[in-house]
Motif scaffolding. Structure first.
Motif: not given
Length: 197
Positions: A47-55, A57-72
């Motif tokens: 689960q930690w590995v999966d969460e790390g990969k998702r994080g 992926e988000n960080a490498l996007r051209t417009k990363p989603l903020e954590v708040k936006e992800q939760y929303e």
């Protein structure tokens, strides 16, 4: 293992989890080795590995989603699922019949009742909730209403009015008609043999 890892870890901070996940991603360790070495369940490490990969992926996007936006976004998805579940429950209470008991009429009537209350429910969703094939609702029968041959009705009617105890077999035999035809006329006209005691 990484040099950041101590042998006896009591609390897994984000930094320690990151180091472990990086070791696994870089191939320095495997999930099985890490779970044995640190007395963790393999599913937890995975689960930690999966969460790390998702994080990542988000960080490498051209417009990363903020954590708040992800939760929303997650919250919106959960609210939609909850709303759909409540709508299904409401529809089941309104229908007040077991699933699959009535077909097209029940679904269309239920959709209309919900629409009258200002709730929009698609036929597809209603069919899913009541375990009913969509074809049941969308299919319209092309059969015409059964036709009765009037030239056969008159003699049959005269005979059963004269002898109400005659059934379709007796009437068919005495008139020389096919018994199935006479039976069908009895059914369509709603005539029944009157039992005499």
């Amino acid at each position: 293992m990484s040099t950041l890892m101590e042998d006896d870890i009591k609390r897994w901070t984000a930094k320690r989890k990151t180091a472990l996940v990086l070791d696994i991603i870089q191939g320095k360790s495997t999930i099985a080795e890490a779970s044995r070495a640190f007395d963790l369940s393999p599913s937890e490490v995975e689960q930690w590995v999966d969460e790390g990969k998702r994080g990542m992926e988000n960080a490498l996007r051209t417009k990363p989603l903020e954590v708040k936006e992800q939760y929303e976004k997650q919250l919106r998805e959960l609210q939609e699922a909850y709303g759909e579940a409540m709508l299904e429950l409401r529809a089941r209470k309104k229908a007040d019949v077991p699933a699959g008991q009535r077909g097209r009429e029940m679904i269309l009537g239920l959709q209309q009742e919900l629409a009258d209350e200002g709730v929009k429910a698609s036929l597809v969703k209603l069919c899913q909730w009541f375990d009913m094939p969509k074809r049941t609702v969308y299919h319209r029968s092309t059969q015409s209403a059964p036709k009765v041959q009037e030239h056969l009705v008159k003699p049959i009617k005269a005979m059963i009015e004269e002898n109400p105890s005659f059934g379709y077999r007796t009437a068919a035999h005495l008139l020389g008609f096919n018994k199935n035809t006479v039976q069908r006329i009895f059914q369509l006209k709603g005539w029944h043999r009157f039992e005499t005691l």
